[in-house]
Design an enzyme around this catalytic site. Structure first.
Site, PDB file in Angstrom:
ATOM      1  N   ASP A  53      -0.077   5.305 -13.553  1.00  0.00           N
ATOM      2  CA  ASP A  53       0.979   5.279 -14.553  1.00  0.00           C
ATOM      3  C   ASP A  53       1.713   3.946 -14.509  1.00  0.00           C
ATOM      4  O   ASP A  53       1.523   3.139 -13.589  1.00  0.00           O
ATOM      5  CB  ASP A  53       1.978   6.407 -14.284  1.00  0.00           C
ATOM      6  N   TYR A 111      -3.321   8.130  -1.533  1.00  0.00           N
ATOM      7  CA  TYR A 111      -2.071   7.864  -2.234  1.00  0.00           C
ATOM      8  C   TYR A 111      -0.979   7.657  -1.196  1.00  0.00           C
ATOM      9  O   TYR A 111      -0.862   8.430  -0.255  1.00  0.00           O
ATOM     10  CB  TYR A 111      -1.705   9.035  -3.150  1.00  0.00           C
TER      11      TYR A 111
END
Length: 165
Positions: A53, A111
């Site tokens: 994003d 992540y």
């Protein structure tokens, strides 16, 4: 003969509206494809291992692309880095088999979330999430143990991914 190449690259996501190609906004995919076009004088589409994003950074993102010729991978790294902005950096390039796919051949993704629990820091603003409220680290640690293991997220994506946490 078509040759497939896999590149590993990093980027500062605070300078982009995400990874995926979009019209009228800066994005990582378009910048990489434009650099490839300048280097090889032809339109080359990349396939990313995943998308991020707006504002999300990547240390070792992967993508693949096809060329109609064989080129030494180290030359591709140098050529792309000469064409890219300072916010994207190609780390490595390797030639892969023609059935390799950056998205579907992935075996692991990591992540990393950075949370600033202290005073607000303008230097780290683009690289950490600042929490203004108190956090119970003991409860967070206990809760995180609930997601340890292998998880199947295939219902959320095209293809099949097993995530190890």
């Amino acid at each position: 003969e078509i040759m497939r190449y896999l590149i590993t690259f990093s980027y500062n996501g605070s300078k982009f509206h995400g990874f995926q190609r979009q019209k009228n906004v800066d994005n990582v995919q378009s910048e990489l494809e434009n650099a490839l076009k300048r280097v090889f004088k032809e339109d080359i589409l990349i396939k990313g291992a995943g998308r991020t994003d707006a504002g999300v950074h990547a240390y070792a993102q992967k993508c693949h692309f096809d060329l109609n010729r064989e080129i030494e991978p180290t030359k591709i790294v140098s050529a792309l880095n000469a064409q890219l902005s300072k916010y994207i950096y190609v780390i490595d390039c390797t030639q892969v088999k023609d059935d390799f796919h950056a998205r579907f051949s992935v075996k692991e993704k990591t992540y990393l979330y950075k949370i600033n629990l202290g005073k607000y820091d303008t230097i780290r603003e683009d690289y950490t999430m600042h929490l203004k409220t108190k956090v119970d680290l003991l409860k967070m640690t206990q809760a995180s143990k609930c997601v340890v293991g292998i998880h199947d997220f295939s219902s959320f994506v095209t293809g099949r991914y097993l995530i190890h946490i």
